[in-house]
Design a protein around this motif. Structure first.
Motif, PDB file in Angstrom:
ATOM      1  N   UNK A   1       0.689  -1.109   0.109  1.00 35.65           N
ATOM      2  CA  UNK A   1       0.151  -0.009  -0.057  1.00 35.65           C
ATOM      3  C   UNK A   1       1.041   1.224   0.031  1.00 35.65           C
ATOM      4  N   UNK A   2       0.522   2.139  -0.796  1.00 34.10           N
ATOM      5  CA  UNK A   2       1.493   3.479  -1.045  1.00 34.10           C
ATOM      6  C   UNK A   2       0.493   4.584  -0.873  1.00 34.10           C
ATOM      7  N   UNK A   3       0.751   5.579  -0.124  1.00 35.85           N
ATOM      8  CA  UNK A   3      -0.386   6.578   0.059  1.00 35.85           C
ATOM      9  C   UNK A   3       0.430   8.000   0.190  1.00 35.85           C
ATOM     10  N   UNK A   4      -0.369   9.018  -0.260  1.00 34.75           N
ATOM     11  CA  UNK A   4       0.012  10.418  -0.141  1.00 34.75           C
ATOM     12  C   UNK A   4      -0.954  11.260   0.791  1.00 34.75           C
ATOM     13  N   UNK A   5      -0.553  12.130   1.444  1.00 38.17           N
ATOM     14  CA  UNK A   5      -1.793  13.003   2.150  1.00 38.17           C
ATOM     15  C   UNK A   5      -2.668  13.804   1.240  1.00 38.17           C
ATOM     16  N   UNK A   6      -3.598  14.382   1.897  1.00 34.95           N
ATOM     17  CA  UNK A   6      -4.544  15.013   1.260  1.00 34.95           C
ATOM     18  C   UNK A   6      -4.301  16.060   0.251  1.00 34.95           C
TER      19      UNK A   6
ATOM     20  N   UNK B   1       3.843  15.645   0.530  1.00 31.56           N
ATOM     21  CA  UNK B   1       5.134  14.682   0.402  1.00 31.56           C
ATOM     22  C   UNK B   1       4.825  14.052  -0.891  1.00 31.56           C
ATOM     23  N   UNK B   2       5.968  13.851  -1.785  1.00 29.82           N
ATOM     24  CA  UNK B   2       5.805  13.332  -3.181  1.00 29.82           C
ATOM     25  C   UNK B   2       5.948  11.821  -2.885  1.00 29.82           C
ATOM     26  N   UNK B   3       5.371  11.005  -4.028  1.00 29.79           N
ATOM     27  CA  UNK B   3       5.403   9.563  -4.079  1.00 29.79           C
ATOM     28  C   UNK B   3       5.429   9.281  -5.700  1.00 29.79           C
ATOM     29  N   UNK B   4       6.486   8.773  -6.216  1.00 29.97           N
ATOM     30  CA  UNK B   4       6.261   8.393  -7.800  1.00 29.97           C
ATOM     31  C   UNK B   4       6.271   6.868  -7.666  1.00 29.97           C
ATOM     32  N   UNK B   5       6.136   6.480  -9.052  1.00 33.23           N
ATOM     33  CA  UNK B   5       5.813   5.057  -9.079  1.00 33.23           C
ATOM     34  C   UNK B   5       5.982   4.813 -10.556  1.00 33.23           C
ATOM     35  N   UNK B   6       6.419   3.225 -10.956  1.00 38.16           N
ATOM     36  CA  UNK B   6       6.682   2.983 -12.326  1.00 38.16           C
ATOM     37  C   UNK B   6       6.763   1.526 -12.348  1.00 38.16           C
TER      38      UNK B   6
ATOM     39  N   UNK C   1       8.059  -0.189  -8.984  1.00 39.23           N
ATOM     40  CA  UNK C   1       8.883   0.818  -8.116  1.00 39.23           C
ATOM     41  C   UNK C   1       8.374   1.887  -7.639  1.00 39.23           C
ATOM     42  N   UNK C   2       8.858   2.359  -6.589  1.00 37.05           N
ATOM     43  CA  UNK C   2       8.223   3.704  -5.934  1.00 37.05           C
ATOM     44  C   UNK C   2       9.503   4.164  -5.394  1.00 37.05           C
ATOM     45  N   UNK C   3       9.099   5.666  -5.181  1.00 36.25           N
ATOM     46  CA  UNK C   3      10.269   6.496  -4.636  1.00 36.25           C
ATOM     47  C   UNK C   3       9.764   7.836  -4.622  1.00 36.25           C
ATOM     48  N   UNK C   4      10.396   8.520  -3.393  1.00 33.35           N
ATOM     49  CA  UNK C   4       9.806   9.859  -3.121  1.00 33.35           C
ATOM     50  C   UNK C   4      10.574  10.844  -3.898  1.00 33.35           C
ATOM     51  N   UNK C   5      11.509  10.442  -4.833  1.00 34.84           N
ATOM     52  CA  UNK C   5      12.029  11.334  -5.691  1.00 34.84           C
ATOM     53  C   UNK C   5      12.355  10.587  -6.900  1.00 34.84           C
TER      54      UNK C   5
ATOM     55  N   UNK D   1       6.599   7.172 -18.444  1.00 38.13           N
ATOM     56  CA  UNK D   1       6.180   5.993 -17.690  1.00 38.13           C
ATOM     57  C   UNK D   1       6.355   6.038 -16.007  1.00 38.13           C
ATOM     58  N   UNK D   2       6.635   7.515 -15.797  1.00 39.80           N
ATOM     59  CA  UNK D   2       6.870   7.913 -14.287  1.00 39.80           C
ATOM     60  C   UNK D   2       5.660   8.561 -13.941  1.00 39.80           C
ATOM     61  N   UNK D   3       4.886   7.938 -12.863  1.00 38.23           N
ATOM     62  CA  UNK D   3       3.703   8.561 -12.478  1.00 38.23           C
ATOM     63  C   UNK D   3       3.719   9.219 -11.057  1.00 38.23           C
ATOM     64  N   UNK D   4       3.299  10.416 -10.615  1.00 39.70           N
ATOM     65  CA  UNK D   4       3.169  10.929  -9.437  1.00 39.70           C
ATOM     66  C   UNK D   4       1.722  10.404  -8.917  1.00 39.70           C
ATOM     67  N   UNK D   5       2.012   9.776  -7.730  1.00 34.33           N
ATOM     68  CA  UNK D   5       0.489   9.434  -7.097  1.00 34.33           C
ATOM     69  C   UNK D   5      -0.087  10.791  -6.590  1.00 34.33           C
TER      70      UNK D   5
END
Length: 594
Positions: free
Chosen positions: A139-144, A148-153, A160-164, A202-206
């Motif tokens: 489970x990956x989550x961001x605040x309302x 804070x950032x969270x990217x995935x691909x 894969x996920x990362x904050x940068x 292909x890099x998505x920002x949640x």
């Protein structure tokens, strides 16, 4: 100011040394001031990685792992919870034992107990990745609001996920490639990317207020919060008092967590309120005076009045213009997107200077977006004039290669994206056309400008070792403010009038009555000369990545023009040149070409 990343794969063994090394390399790609605390957890399907500067306030090590009812659970996260005590009481009442008052342990326990319902119970700014060993999913989550950032691909079936984003490109086989939308965004000269724009293929920002679930069935993204339009029930005095109450509470909640050691004073009404509320709380709690900082020449009169009125330990820092130019050039790489606002460079310089003396600072970020300070001009008859994005388009058309400009469809793309974003605005039946228009503008501020401001704070703060917090972005204040009529927010035609009236007993009158929100360091002539020299060097470098994008004659004409703005544009010339210098630095950092 932590960095997090990781990988998950249900069809290949993730417990190998090779998988561990891949995740470690991703962690090394996270920007984090030295020295660094490193953490890594690995299971058969999942690897979680954590980085944070060493020497910060004591905090539980991450990834944090806990066994519960025969399953193993793990968590990495970044951020700050402002309702930790309430969560711990709820967990205790549910019979879930905790060994400490640490927010990391609290969040892990909440995720174990409440699973996908956890985000709705949280208050604060956060991004987390939680391995749910009981259900076998990530489970990956961001605040309302996206603090804070969270990217995935994906890479060959591995999630894969990362904050940068830069950390993702440290994974084998994943190289940064500029997307078509990203190219259009660069050519538009817009310093604030709209929501949903993917700069890299292909890099998505949640999205903010979203929970991502990765399981053997694939990826699904679920919103858990949204603004709702409803009639505002309160009169003006009650509304002003309620805004003040919610804002005061939000500031005090930040002070109740890990030690908040200071506040930035920009001279704006929002930063003045946050500083005053924090300083007053410090005095009432018997703490030492609050530390405050500002840049010289930045709303100095208002800054001094607030600092004196609340007896803060204030330091006005001088920013040499050569240092400002260096910060400007570097910030595009840190933000992972070239910006244009000179205030970003001033903020970065301030962060670098302050980070050696404290680790956590309050800001007034978001006050204008939330309480009616971010106004777009209104034309004759209240017509809806072009938004800031469109003002740069004519200039972009002059500067960049005409064939690339027209084949990319920059202008059509901008209009279509803006239209789709506005179509999602929750309207209110019976609202006047003017209020509906202003609600739509507020929708853009909430969904476009505010996330960009919070991302700026997050990334510039992290790069300098500073945690910038924005109490006015508390979601309860945002929910209430969303339905306040614009006529109240800007009573008497003045931006932020509601906040001015709500702080009548707190802030000096001269601070409340200021007519214009100050800007950090106007584009002075020396700054323009220094930026011009940087751009001139790029034109002499045949290998500069920006060369294939731009028309050389247009750039040389830009260098030769005198005055504050290029022909056909209202944007200061120094900002335009700075954007181009940043764009080149950004393309170099990510090895991009067109």
């Amino acid at each position: 100011m932590s960095g997090i990343c990781g990988s998950c794969d249900f069809f290949r063994d993730g417990g190998t040394l090779a998988r561990r090394e891949e995740a470690h390399q991703m962690g090394e790609g996270l920007t984090c001031p030295q020295p660094v605390e490193r953490g890594l957890w690995q299971s058969r399907h999942c690897v979680l990685v954590h980085r944070r500067p060493a020497g910060l306030a004591p905090q539980a090590r991450q990834p944090m792992v806990r066994g519960w009812e025969g399953a193993e659970y793990a968590l990495v996260w970044d951020g700050a919870l402002t309702n930790g005590p309430e969560l711990r009481r709820e967990l205790a009442e549910a019979g879930f034992p905790l060994d400490s008052h640490d927010d990391t342990e609290t969040l892990l326990a909440a995720c174990i107990l409440w699973g996908v319902e956890t985000p709705r119970r949280l208050r604060g700014s956060f991004a987390y990745a939680f391995w749910d060993g009981g259900s076998g999913r990530l489970l990956c989550c961001r605040d309302r609001l996206g603090g804070r950032s969270l990217f995935w691909t994906w890479v060959d079936g591995t999630f894969l996920f990362a904050s940068q984003q830069r950390a993702l490109f440290c994974f084998p086989g994943l190289a940064p490639r500029l997307s078509q939308d990203g190219l259009r965004q660069l050519l538009s000269l817009a310093p604030v990317p709209p929501p949903g724009i993917e700069m890299f293929e292909g890099i998505h920002l949640l999205p903010p207020a979203s929970l991502l679930i990765f399981s053997p069935d694939g990826v699904s993204v679920h919103p858990y919060w949204a603004l709702e339009s409803r009639p505002h029930p309160d009169d003006y005095p009650t509304t002003a008092a309620r805004v003040r109450q919610l804002a005061d509470e939000a500031v005090r909640r930040e002070l109740a967590g890990p030690p908040v050691l200071g506040s930035f004073l920009s001279g704006s009404l929002s930063s003045s309120f946050v500083t005053a509320a924090a300083a007053l709380a410090y005095t009432e709690d018997g703490r030492p005076p609050l530390d405050t900082w500002s840049l010289q020449q930045n709303g100095e009169s208002s800054v001094r009045q607030v600092a004196d009125a609340f007896h803060t330990r204030h330091r006005a820092l001088e920013c040499p213009l050569p240092s400002l130019v260096n910060c400007m050039e570097e910030e595009g790489e840190i933000l992972e997107f070239p910006a244009m606002a000179l205030s970003d460079a001033g903020l970065f310089f301030l962060c670098l200077q302050v980070s050696g003396t404290c680790h956590t600072v309050l800001t007034g970020t978001g006050g204008g977006c939330i309480l009616g300070g971010s106004l777009w001009p209104e034309g004759e008859g209240g017509t809806f004039l072009p938004l800031p994005r469109s003002t740069a388009l004519p200039l972009g058309r002059q500067i960049f290669d005409p064939g690339l400009w027209h084949s990319s469809g920059v202008e059509e793309h901008g209009r279509d994206h803006l239209s789709r974003l506005l179509d999602r605005c929750p309207t209110l039946d019976g609202e006047s056309p003017r209020e509906t228009q202003r609600r739509r503008e507020s929708w853009l501020a909430f969904n476009w400008l505010l996330p960009a401001l919070l991302a700026r704070n997050e990334r510039l703060g992290r790069a300098s070792g500073l945690d910038l917090r924005s109490p006015l972005c508390d979601h309860l204040l945002v929910e209430y403010a969303w339905n306040i009529p614009w006529s109240m927010k800007t009573a008497n035609g003045r931006p932020l009038q509601l906040l001015r009236d709500g702080t009548e007993d707190l802030l000096p009158q001269a601070v409340r009555d200021q007519a214009v929100l100050p800007r950090i360091l106007a584009a002075e002539s020396l700054y323009g000369q220094l930026v011009r020299a940087r751009l001139a060097r790029l034109l002499d470098d045949t290998n500069a990545p920006i060369r294939p994008l731009a028309e050389e004659r247009a750039l040389r004409r830009l260098l030769m023009e005198d005055g504050g703005a290029p022909v056909g544009s209202s944007i200061p010339k120094a900002h335009v040149m700075a954007y181009l210098v940043q764009l080149n630095r950004w393309m170099e950092a990510f090895h991009l070409s067109v």
